[in-house]
Design an enzyme around this catalytic site. Structure first.
Site, PDB file in Angstrom:
ATOM      1  N   ARG A   1      11.798 -12.505   3.596  1.00  0.00           N
ATOM      2  CA  ARG A   1      10.471 -11.891   3.657  1.00  0.00           C
ATOM      3  C   ARG A   1      10.520 -10.372   3.836  1.00  0.00           C
ATOM      4  O   ARG A   1       9.609  -9.795   4.426  1.00  0.00           O
ATOM      5  CB  ARG A   1       9.617 -12.519   4.774  1.00  0.00           C
ATOM      6  CG  ARG A   1       9.303 -13.987   4.578  1.00  0.00           C
ATOM      7  CD  ARG A   1       8.441 -14.174   3.350  1.00  0.00           C
ATOM      8  NE  ARG A   1       8.051 -15.560   3.171  1.00  0.00           N
ATOM      9  CZ  ARG A   1       6.886 -16.055   3.595  1.00  0.00           C
ATOM     10  NH1 ARG A   1       6.022 -15.293   4.193  1.00  0.00           N
ATOM     11  NH2 ARG A   1       6.604 -17.318   3.372  1.00  0.00           N
TER      12      ARG A   1
ATOM     13  N   ARG B   1       4.579  -8.412   4.096  1.00  0.00           N
ATOM     14  CA  ARG B   1       3.523  -7.882   4.952  1.00  0.00           C
ATOM     15  C   ARG B   1       3.923  -6.916   6.068  1.00  0.00           C
ATOM     16  O   ARG B   1       3.058  -6.312   6.673  1.00  0.00           O
ATOM     17  CB  ARG B   1       2.738  -9.043   5.560  1.00  0.00           C
ATOM     18  CG  ARG B   1       1.930  -9.769   4.518  1.00  0.00           C
ATOM     19  CD  ARG B   1       1.147 -10.849   5.129  1.00  0.00           C
ATOM     20  NE  ARG B   1       2.052 -11.817   5.761  1.00  0.00           N
ATOM     21  CZ  ARG B   1       1.663 -12.934   6.311  1.00  0.00           C
ATOM     22  NH1 ARG B   1       0.392 -13.227   6.348  1.00  0.00           N
ATOM     23  NH2 ARG B   1       2.529 -13.769   6.837  1.00  0.00           N
TER      24      ARG B   1
ATOM     25  N   ARG C   1      -1.523  -5.185  -1.657  1.00  0.00           N
ATOM     26  CA  ARG C   1      -2.122  -6.503  -1.402  1.00  0.00           C
ATOM     27  C   ARG C   1      -3.638  -6.393  -1.229  1.00  0.00           C
ATOM     28  O   ARG C   1      -4.389  -7.232  -1.714  1.00  0.00           O
ATOM     29  CB  ARG C   1      -1.459  -7.092  -0.142  1.00  0.00           C
ATOM     30  CG  ARG C   1      -1.987  -8.429   0.314  1.00  0.00           C
ATOM     31  CD  ARG C   1      -1.476  -9.549  -0.568  1.00  0.00           C
ATOM     32  NE  ARG C   1      -1.857 -10.850  -0.048  1.00  0.00           N
ATOM     33  CZ  ARG C   1      -2.871 -11.558  -0.533  1.00  0.00           C
ATOM     34  NH1 ARG C   1      -3.573 -11.134  -1.553  1.00  0.00           N
ATOM     35  NH2 ARG C   1      -3.147 -12.752  -0.017  1.00  0.00           N
TER      36      ARG C   1
ATOM     37  N   ASP D   1       6.693 -16.672  -4.807  1.00  0.00           N
ATOM     38  CA  ASP D   1       6.482 -17.641  -3.723  1.00  0.00           C
ATOM     39  C   ASP D   1       6.982 -19.003  -4.173  1.00  0.00           C
ATOM     40  O   ASP D   1       6.976 -19.303  -5.370  1.00  0.00           O
ATOM     41  CB  ASP D   1       4.995 -17.727  -3.367  1.00  0.00           C
ATOM     42  CG  ASP D   1       4.810 -18.365  -1.991  1.00  0.00           C
ATOM     43  OD1 ASP D   1       4.842 -17.625  -0.991  1.00  0.00           O
ATOM     44  OD2 ASP D   1       4.689 -19.597  -1.914  1.00  0.00           O
TER      45      ASP D   1
ATOM     46  N   TYR E   1       3.626 -29.463   0.566  1.00  0.00           N
ATOM     47  CA  TYR E   1       2.430 -28.711   0.186  1.00  0.00           C
ATOM     48  C   TYR E   1       1.652 -29.432  -0.921  1.00  0.00           C
ATOM     49  O   TYR E   1       0.433 -29.509  -0.887  1.00  0.00           O
ATOM     50  CB  TYR E   1       2.808 -27.303  -0.290  1.00  0.00           C
ATOM     51  CG  TYR E   1       3.275 -26.405   0.845  1.00  0.00           C
ATOM     52  CD1 TYR E   1       2.356 -25.840   1.732  1.00  0.00           C
ATOM     53  CD2 TYR E   1       4.624 -26.129   1.042  1.00  0.00           C
ATOM     54  CE1 TYR E   1       2.773 -25.030   2.773  1.00  0.00           C
ATOM     55  CE2 TYR E   1       5.052 -25.312   2.084  1.00  0.00           C
ATOM     56  CZ  TYR E   1       4.117 -24.759   2.950  1.00  0.00           C
ATOM     57  OH  TYR E   1       4.541 -23.964   3.982  1.00  0.00           O
TER      58      TYR E   1
HETATM   59  O1  CP3 Z   1      10.350 -11.089   0.687  1.00  0.00           O
HETATM   60  C1  CP3 Z   1      10.578 -12.237   0.302  1.00  0.00           C
HETATM   61  O2  CP3 Z   1      11.242 -13.043   0.993  1.00  0.00           O
HETATM   62  C2  CP3 Z   1      10.176 -12.650  -1.091  1.00  0.00           C
HETATM   63  C3  CP3 Z   1       8.938 -13.271  -1.241  1.00  0.00           C
HETATM   64  C4  CP3 Z   1       8.620 -14.625  -0.611  1.00  0.00           C
HETATM   65  C5  CP3 Z   1       7.290 -14.970  -0.275  1.00  0.00           C
HETATM   66  N1  CP3 Z   1       7.283 -16.284   0.077  1.00  0.00           N
HETATM   67  C6  CP3 Z   1       6.145 -14.058  -0.362  1.00  0.00           C
HETATM   68  C7  CP3 Z   1       4.919 -14.361   0.386  1.00  0.00           C
HETATM   69  C8  CP3 Z   1       9.410 -15.747  -0.362  1.00  0.00           C
HETATM   70  C9  CP3 Z   1      10.919 -15.917  -0.477  1.00  0.00           C
HETATM   71  C10 CP3 Z   1       8.544 -16.796   0.073  1.00  0.00           C
HETATM   72  C11 CP3 Z   1       9.026 -18.156   0.377  1.00  0.00           C
HETATM   73  C12 CP3 Z   1       8.101 -19.126   0.957  1.00  0.00           C
HETATM   74  N2  CP3 Z   1       6.763 -19.276   0.717  1.00  0.00           N
HETATM   75  C13 CP3 Z   1       8.501 -20.173   1.828  1.00  0.00           C
HETATM   76  C14 CP3 Z   1       9.907 -20.443   2.309  1.00  0.00           C
HETATM   77  C15 CP3 Z   1      10.313 -19.553   3.410  1.00  0.00           C
HETATM   78  C16 CP3 Z   1       9.551 -19.801   4.714  1.00  0.00           C
HETATM   79  O3  CP3 Z   1       8.854 -18.896   5.116  1.00  0.00           O
HETATM   80  O4  CP3 Z   1       9.720 -20.870   5.281  1.00  0.00           O
HETATM   81  C17 CP3 Z   1       7.337 -20.914   2.146  1.00  0.00           C
HETATM   82  C18 CP3 Z   1       7.261 -22.134   3.046  1.00  0.00           C
HETATM   83  C19 CP3 Z   1       6.254 -20.340   1.427  1.00  0.00           C
HETATM   84  C20 CP3 Z   1       4.849 -20.795   1.395  1.00  0.00           C
HETATM   85  C21 CP3 Z   1       3.932 -19.748   1.879  1.00  0.00           C
HETATM   86  N3  CP3 Z   1       3.577 -18.619   1.177  1.00  0.00           N
HETATM   87  C22 CP3 Z   1       3.243 -19.698   3.129  1.00  0.00           C
HETATM   88  C23 CP3 Z   1       3.354 -20.743   4.207  1.00  0.00           C
HETATM   89  C24 CP3 Z   1       2.464 -18.538   3.148  1.00  0.00           C
HETATM   90  C25 CP3 Z   1       1.445 -18.074   4.176  1.00  0.00           C
HETATM   91  C26 CP3 Z   1       2.006 -17.656   5.458  1.00  0.00           C
HETATM   92  C27 CP3 Z   1       3.135 -16.656   5.380  1.00  0.00           C
HETATM   93  O5  CP3 Z   1       4.233 -17.024   5.812  1.00  0.00           O
HETATM   94  O6  CP3 Z   1       2.967 -15.546   4.887  1.00  0.00           O
HETATM   95  C28 CP3 Z   1       2.732 -17.841   1.943  1.00  0.00           C
HETATM   96  C29 CP3 Z   1       2.170 -16.529   1.532  1.00  0.00           C
HETATM   97  C30 CP3 Z   1       3.142 -15.448   1.239  1.00  0.00           C
HETATM   98  N4  CP3 Z   1       4.299 -15.582   0.521  1.00  0.00           N
HETATM   99  C31 CP3 Z   1       2.984 -14.080   1.586  1.00  0.00           C
HETATM  100  C32 CP3 Z   1       4.073 -13.393   1.049  1.00  0.00           C
HETATM  101  C33 CP3 Z   1       4.341 -11.917   1.092  1.00  0.00           C
HETATM  102  C34 CP3 Z   1       1.803 -13.494   2.359  1.00  0.00           C
HETATM  103  C35 CP3 Z   1       0.674 -13.326   1.440  1.00  0.00           C
HETATM  104  C36 CP3 Z   1      -0.363 -12.451   2.011  1.00  0.00           C
HETATM  105  O7  CP3 Z   1      -0.208 -11.239   1.913  1.00  0.00           O
HETATM  106  O8  CP3 Z   1      -1.359 -13.005   2.486  1.00  0.00           O
END
Ligand code: CP3
Length: 335
Positions: free
Chosen positions: A22, A26, A35, A72, A147
């Site tokens: 991540r 954010r 964003r 994602d 999911y």
């Molecule tokens: O920087 C990175 O790692 C690359 C981008 C990336 C995102 N999601 C961007 C993102 C990666 C590798 C992921 C993986 C991801 N997404 C996982 C596996 C890793 C983990 O955290 O367990 C999972 C379970 C998700 C599903 C997901 N996407 C969730 C649960 C959420 C909301 C809560 C959160 O953790 O942010 C997202 C949204 C998301 N994915 C955001 C980002 C930057 C936030 C979006 C926003 O700005 O609102």
């Protein structure tokens, strides 16, 4: 020399590459700015020029050994026909799963829908230095399924009765998902990705006796597929505790990302012949500097003699201060 590859493939233990799960997201004000102007998260992931820009933001700010493509894990259910909605501070919600729609998918349409991601990989790769890796990723079938079928409640408990009642359907979905995830991986590699990380973020919800069926075997199939393409893998079966050892013995990925609940001393002595990654609790980075350095040094000392990639035990928290992160990177560089 590409440090991550040296560590993952050659099991080199004299350097400590560093990147963060991540990192593209954010915690960076420059991400939040983009964003804010792009309220639809899926559309943002499908905007190649913006997702390339976001992928490279942490690389421009910090001295890191890898970029991870901004995308994602839920882009796969999206490409398989489910609507995916991201609401602020809430778990993402997917429209109701329909087996018939799911089974009617085909790989060509699937790949076309995700094409902007592959374009972003190609563009990002061009901008990286040779010594920096470009990490692509997928969610493991089980975590995607959680999911797709909304299998967990708001308190993150698994709906076990639904899992038991629908086991035939669930096995069918996992199997099909595996095919699409393989296609997504192959497309990402063809676009220029050097490494694949497999996120099984919800593996910890699987009942113990089902771990083979829902975690080890699906991860093994993906790792073997990547091996056939000669691309290194990092697995992250979050939350399975001492079953990490069994996971490693069966799945045999090149790298294994450990979560913050796993005792790093136990990990070092029990997880052998693999490059370990991460472990440090992301919450640590919100504490006082002295405490942060103590914890960082702890991980550096424990994994000194083994191939180890510095990272966290889960993703960076949005509240993380970029200046603190920079100092952590400098400290790891000096180790
Ligand atoms: O920087 C990175 O790692 C690359 C981008 C990336 C995102 N999601 C961007 C993102 C990666 C590798 C992921 C993986 C991801 N997404 C996982 C596996 C890793 C983990 O955290 O367990 C999972 C379970 C998700 C599903 C997901 N996407 C969730 C649960 C959420 C909301 C809560 C959160 O953790 O942010 C997202 C949204 C998301 N994915 C955001 C980002 C930057 C936030 C979006 C926003 O700005 O609102």
């Amino acid at each position: 020399m590409n440090k991550i590859i040296e560590c993952l493939i050659n099991k080199k233990s004299t350097c400590i590459p560093i990147w963060f799960m991540r990192q593209a997201g954010r915690h960076l004000p420059e991400f939040r700015k983009i964003r804010f102007k792009n309220p639809d998260f899926i559309k943002l992931c499908l905007n190649s020029s913006l997702s390339t820009k976001i992928t490279l933001q942490p690389i421009e700010r910090y001295d890191l050994d890898a970029a991870i493509i901004f995308s994602d894990i839920l882009m796969v259910p999206y490409a398989l026909g489910q609507e995916v909605i991201f609401k602020k501070n809430k778990s993402p919600k997917l429209s109701e799963f329909n087996l018939k729609t799911f089974l009617n998918n085909d790989k060509i349409t699937f790949s076309k829908k995700l094409y902007p991601i592959y374009k972003a990989i190609k563009e990002s790769k061009k901008k990286l230095k040779k010594k920096q890796s470009l990490i692509s990723f997928v969610g493991a079938p089980w975590t995607i399924l959680i999911y797709m079928l909304s299998l967990k409640n708001n308190d993150n408990k698994l709906q076990l009765d639904r899992l038991k009642k629908n086991s035939f359907e669930i096995n069918l979905i996992l199997d099909k998902l595996n095919d699409y995830l393989s296609t997504h991986i192959e497309n990402q590699i063809n676009a220029g990705a050097d490494v694949v990380q497999i996120f099984d973020s919800w593996a910890g919800l699987i009942p113990e006796k089902e771990l083979y069926n829902y975690c080890y075997i699906p991860n093994l199939k993906i790792v073997d597929f990547c091996k056939s393409l000669k691309i290194p893998t990092i697995c992250f079966p979050k939350g399975i505790g001492k079953r990490y050892k069994e996971f490693l013995e069966i799945v045999k990925p090149d790298g294994l990302s450990i979560d913050y609940d796993l005792d790093p001393y136990w990990a070092r002595s029990n997880l052998e012949n693999v490059c370990l990654q991460g472990g440090l609790d992301p919450k640590t980075l919100l504490k006082k500097e002295k405490i942060i350095y103590k914890e960082v040094d702890k991980y550096l000392t424990i994994f000194k003699e083994t191939p180890y990639i510095f990272n966290l035990g889960h993703g960076l928290l949005p509240e993380t201060n970029p200046d603190v992160l920079r100092k952590v990177i400098e400290r790891v560089r000096k180790a």
